[in-house]
Write a protein that holds these residues in place. Sequence first.
Motif, PDB file in Angstrom:
ATOM      1  N   THR A 102       6.964  28.961  32.391  1.00  0.00           N
ATOM      2  CA  THR A 102       7.014  29.126  33.837  1.00  0.00           C
ATOM      3  C   THR A 102       6.190  28.056  34.545  1.00  0.00           C
ATOM      4  O   THR A 102       6.323  27.881  35.758  1.00  0.00           O
ATOM      5  N   ASN A 103       5.364  27.334  33.801  1.00  0.00           N
ATOM      6  CA  ASN A 103       4.499  26.304  34.379  1.00  0.00           C
ATOM      7  C   ASN A 103       4.952  24.888  34.064  1.00  0.00           C
ATOM      8  O   ASN A 103       4.273  23.930  34.437  1.00  0.00           O
ATOM      9  N   ASP A 104       6.082  24.756  33.373  1.00  0.00           N
ATOM     10  CA  ASP A 104       6.548  23.426  32.971  1.00  0.00           C
ATOM     11  C   ASP A 104       8.042  23.302  33.235  1.00  0.00           C
ATOM     12  O   ASP A 104       8.832  23.057  32.340  1.00  0.00           O
ATOM     13  N   CYS A 105       8.411  23.532  34.477  1.00  0.00           N
ATOM     14  CA  CYS A 105       9.814  23.461  34.873  1.00  0.00           C
ATOM     15  C   CYS A 105       9.912  22.950  36.302  1.00  0.00           C
ATOM     16  O   CYS A 105       8.903  22.858  37.017  1.00  0.00           O
ATOM     17  N   SER A 106      11.114  22.621  36.733  1.00  0.00           N
ATOM     18  CA  SER A 106      11.328  22.182  38.106  1.00  0.00           C
ATOM     19  C   SER A 106      10.946  23.289  39.091  1.00  0.00           C
ATOM     20  O   SER A 106      11.073  24.473  38.794  1.00  0.00           O
ATOM     21  N   ARG A 107      10.513  22.885  40.257  1.00  0.00           N
ATOM     22  CA  ARG A 107      10.186  23.868  41.303  1.00  0.00           C
ATOM     23  C   ARG A 107      11.429  24.599  41.799  1.00  0.00           C
ATOM     24  O   ARG A 107      11.321  25.617  42.498  1.00  0.00           O
ATOM     25  N   ASN A 108      12.607  24.091  41.437  1.00  0.00           N
ATOM     26  CA  ASN A 108      13.863  24.698  41.899  1.00  0.00           C
ATOM     27  C   ASN A 108      14.439  25.705  40.914  1.00  0.00           C
ATOM     28  O   ASN A 108      15.569  26.165  41.094  1.00  0.00           O
ATOM     29  N   TYR A 110      13.435  29.231  38.242  1.00  0.00           N
ATOM     30  CA  TYR A 110      12.445  30.227  37.852  1.00  0.00           C
ATOM     31  C   TYR A 110      12.914  30.915  36.586  1.00  0.00           C
ATOM     32  O   TYR A 110      14.115  30.911  36.268  1.00  0.00           O
ATOM     33  N   ARG A 120      18.653  28.609  38.062  1.00  0.00           N
ATOM     34  CA  ARG A 120      18.519  27.463  38.972  1.00  0.00           C
ATOM     35  C   ARG A 120      18.930  27.885  40.370  1.00  0.00           C
ATOM     36  O   ARG A 120      20.041  28.371  40.590  1.00  0.00           O
ATOM     37  N   SER A 126      19.986  17.913  43.704  1.00  0.00           N
ATOM     38  CA  SER A 126      18.824  17.974  42.819  1.00  0.00           C
ATOM     39  C   SER A 126      19.279  18.317  41.411  1.00  0.00           C
ATOM     40  O   SER A 126      20.211  19.110  41.220  1.00  0.00           O
ATOM     41  N   ASP A 128      17.626  19.791  37.853  1.00  0.00           N
ATOM     42  CA  ASP A 128      16.426  20.563  37.540  1.00  0.00           C
ATOM     43  C   ASP A 128      16.402  20.974  36.077  1.00  0.00           C
ATOM     44  O   ASP A 128      17.426  21.364  35.513  1.00  0.00           O
ATOM     45  N   GLN A 167      12.572  17.165  37.091  1.00  0.00           N
ATOM     46  CA  GLN A 167      13.307  17.249  38.353  1.00  0.00           C
ATOM     47  C   GLN A 167      13.544  15.847  38.880  1.00  0.00           C
ATOM     48  O   GLN A 167      12.699  14.957  38.734  1.00  0.00           O
TER      49      GLN A 167
END
Length: 272
Positions: A102-108, A110, A120, A126, A128, A167
């Motif tokens: 959850t801490n090493d992914c695109s902000r777009n 979850y 996504r 974008s 992601d 991203q």
Amino acid sequence: MAAGPGPGPGPGAAAASWGGPGWRLPGRVLELVFSYLELRELRSCALVCKLWHRVLHGDENSEVWRSLAARCLAEEALRTDILCNVPTYKGKVRAFHHAFSTNDCSRNVYIKKNGFTLHRNPIAQSTDGARTKIGFSEGRHAWEVWWEGPLGTVAVIGIATKRAAMQCQGYVALLGSDDQSWGWNLVDNNLLHNGEVNGSFPQCNNAPKYQIGERIRVILDMEDKTLAFERGYEFLGVAFRGLPKVCLYPAVSAVYGNTEVTLVYLGKPLDG
């Protein structure tokens, strides 16, 4: 002058004495005690003595691992078929610790509550991606990955170093766009690395296109420095050779809004 008493034994000595003849509890009793511990504590306990190691690792469906799985994993992950190819509770716990970070992914994107599925968000222009919590610099490893929604124009599975971007702007093959990642685009069956197409995959005439929900097995061999893929029970071949001796993470990248991708770590691949 007589020397005074020295410092008492440390935690390691105390733990070792528990595993000695004076503290040989029955295996079933030890199992119940261990069932209240977390993974880090269990790792320490496994080093105390052969008895404790045997209790912890002799049965991967013991109460120890069943209890830990119930605490770590979401109910959805345990009651659905997400982990259907992970037969033991110990394997399910291990898969959770190797899932998307959850801490090493695109902000777009979850990670859904089941702990294994990336969602996504519908963000225009974008691309992601996401990496797993744990990478590999040695050994042989296998994991499954599958799309649970439309692929869009680009849908890539593969591996990446910690330096690879997760991203970027536009709809591109993010995984494989630089020298820090290697990917297979399921849309056009192209292999991608360092921003270039490294041929089509699998290498056969009229290779079938990926079908939504189809599980692809990825096999990373850090000893031979290769990345290979399987579809069902069919070995599709080695996609990449000569991988660098660095820490490599399972990864994906997607462009389609509201698409979902699930990744489940399986452990050491079975040969044959």
